[in-house]
Design a protein around this motif. Structure first.
Motif, short mmCIF file in Angstrom:
data_model
loop_
_atom_site.label_atom_id
_atom_site.label_comp_id
_atom_site.label_asym_id
_atom_site.label_seq_id
_atom_site.Cartn_x
_atom_site.Cartn_y
_atom_site.Cartn_z
N GLN A 153 0.82 -1.21 0.00
CA GLN A 153 0.00 0.00 0.00
C GLN A 153 0.85 1.25 0.00
OE1 GLN A 153 -3.37 -0.32 -0.30
NE2 GLN A 153 -2.93 -2.53 -0.39
N ARG A 154 2.15 1.09 0.21
CA ARG A 154 3.04 2.25 0.27
C ARG A 154 4.38 1.87 -0.37
NH1 ARG A 154 3.03 2.98 6.60
NH2 ARG A 154 0.82 2.65 6.09
N PRO B 101 3.46 1.58 -5.30
CA PRO B 101 2.16 1.07 -5.75
C PRO B 101 1.37 2.17 -6.47
CG PRO B 101 2.56 0.54 -3.44
CD PRO B 101 3.60 1.53 -3.83
N LEU B 102 0.68 1.77 -7.55
CA LEU B 102 -0.20 2.68 -8.27
C LEU B 102 -1.66 2.34 -7.94
CD1 LEU B 102 1.67 2.68 -11.71
CD2 LEU B 102 1.95 4.27 -9.80
N THR B 103 -2.56 3.18 -8.33
CA THR B 103 -3.95 3.00 -7.93
C THR B 103 -4.63 1.83 -8.63
OG1 THR B 103 -4.62 4.62 -9.62
CG2 THR B 103 -4.23 5.43 -7.37
N ASP B 104 -4.09 1.37 -9.75
CA ASP B 104 -4.76 0.32 -10.53
C ASP B 104 -4.16 -1.06 -10.30
OD1 ASP B 104 -2.33 0.72 -11.71
OD2 ASP B 104 -3.10 1.23 -13.70
N GLY B 105 -3.38 -1.24 -9.24
CA GLY B 105 -2.80 -2.54 -8.96
C GLY B 105 -1.43 -2.75 -9.57
N ARG B 106 -1.03 -1.87 -10.46
CA ARG B 106 0.32 -1.93 -11.01
C ARG B 106 1.29 -1.25 -10.05
NH1 ARG B 106 0.25 0.75 -16.70
NH2 ARG B 106 -0.76 2.39 -15.47
#
Length: 363
Positions: free
Chosen positions: A303-304, A325-330
């Motif tokens: 998450q970080r 981490p990016l917002t779309d799981g990548r």
């Protein structure tokens, strides 16, 4: 988790090679009820090499025969499971699709993920086996929270953890790698001790369905590739020549470009949509950042940002990197030192020491 300490029914994925044969022999010696199971995944009789000869390789019909002979020698039940349709759909088609969209695929990861640890695992459970064992050089060790984590095999030259990053926690609880704590020399010693018929069998080094290494020939036999020619362009925009098929090139390639320049040129990028091969000098291969998608984690999904070591090729040493981490799981990966030849379509695997934290596909 390199040994099963209680006597149980274990299915061994037998490929016909030394490693899986020793795996079966060791487990039987330990007193387990061992069942051999081989995947028949590809009909090599329909393909020939550049000399017109049919070829065999890892997982060929000859290997199925060798696995059967070892099972007979060990006096264990043996089954051949036909996965040709699934292999074609899940591995071969993906391999071809990736090349034709400008990626460089890694079919061994997909084969392990889908064929071995999903489909073959399901067959093992149908036989009421408690575990599936393979001849991989990797280790599964317990974690402090009662789960499991994938670790490198102790033989650095043979470690195969890179190909296994897709293993889930649930799968790791049901998988055994008896060879993970051994060197290849020790495994050969066991093969001789058991007098296995395959004790001196050579290892396969190539993609099983392209054993002669000519993936271009394979693609052209699998797909109709009539309209793939286009320009070869320098990163500065200058057209340097024409190619006869963009799928013939991979990132980092130097030989076979067929163009002259004052300095050596390398393939920097494949633009499949425009059928264009982009080339540049060696420094243009350097990359500090990349995006990695379709990630699998053996820990809780991050998450970080965190620091890790990242491997982008099987034979590469891990390199220090920061993962965001990016917002779309990548995730975005930033290397401490720019890396050469970061190749879309290949796997990126994250390590903490010998432990695999997770991985994904370079986009």
């Amino acid at each position: 988790m390199s040994e099963v300490d209680v006597k149980r029914r274990v299915v061994v994925a037998m490929s016909g090679g030394v490693d899986s044969s020793v795996t079966a022999a060791l487990l039987k010696e330990q007193g387990h009820e061992v069942v051999g199971m081989t995947m028949q995944i590809w009909d090599y009789s329909q393909y020939t090499d550049k000399h017109g000869e049919t070829f065999g390789s890892c997982c060929s019909l000859d290997d199925v025969y060798d696995a059967r002979r070892v099972a007979e020698q060990l006096d264990i039940p043996f089954y051949v499971i036909n996965f040709e349709r699934q292999f074609k759909q899940q591995v071969i088609d993906r391999f071809c699709d990736d090349y034709l969209t400008g990626l460089t695929p890694n079919p061994c990861v997909l084969c392990n993920q889908v064929l071995k640890f999903e489909l073959l695992m399901r067959k093992a459970r149908e036989l009421e086996a408690e575990f599936l064992a393979t001849g991989h050089y990797a280790r599964i060790l317990p974690t402090e929270d009662g789960g499991y984590a994938l670790h490198k095999g102790i033989d650095g030259d043979k470690d195969q953890s890179y190909f296994l990053f897709t293993l889930t926690k649930e799968q790791m609880a049901l998988v055994r790698f008896p060879l993970g704590g051994m060197t290849k020399e020790e495994v050969r010693g066991h093969a001789a001790r058991f007098h296995l018929r395959v004790a001196e069998k050579a290892e396969s080094q190539d993609i099983c369905f392209v054993p002669d290494g000519d993936y271009v020939r394979f693609l052209e036999e699998e797909r109709q590739l009539d309209d793939c020619a286009g320009p070869i362009i320098h990163v500065a925009g200058q057209v340097l020549g024409q190619h006869q098929g963009y799928y013939r090139y991979t990132v980092g390639q130097r030989k076979g470009l067929g163009i002259g320049w004052s300095e050596p040129l390398y393939v920097v990028r494949i633009d499949a949509a425009n059928k264009t091969v982009i080339v540049g000098e060696k420094q243009h291969l350097l990359c500090r950042e990349m995006i990695v998608g379709s990630c699998r984690w053996s820990m809780e999904p991050p998450q970080r940002p965190f620091a890790t070591n990242c491997r982008i090729r099987y034979r590469q040493h891990e390199q220090p990197a920061q993962v965001v981490p990016l917002t779309d799981g990548r995730v975005k990966v930033t290397f401490a030192i720019p890396q050469s030849g970061v190749t879309p379509g290949q796997a990126a695997v994250f390590y903490q020491g010998d432990r695999v934290l997770g991985g994904g596909w370079i986009q």
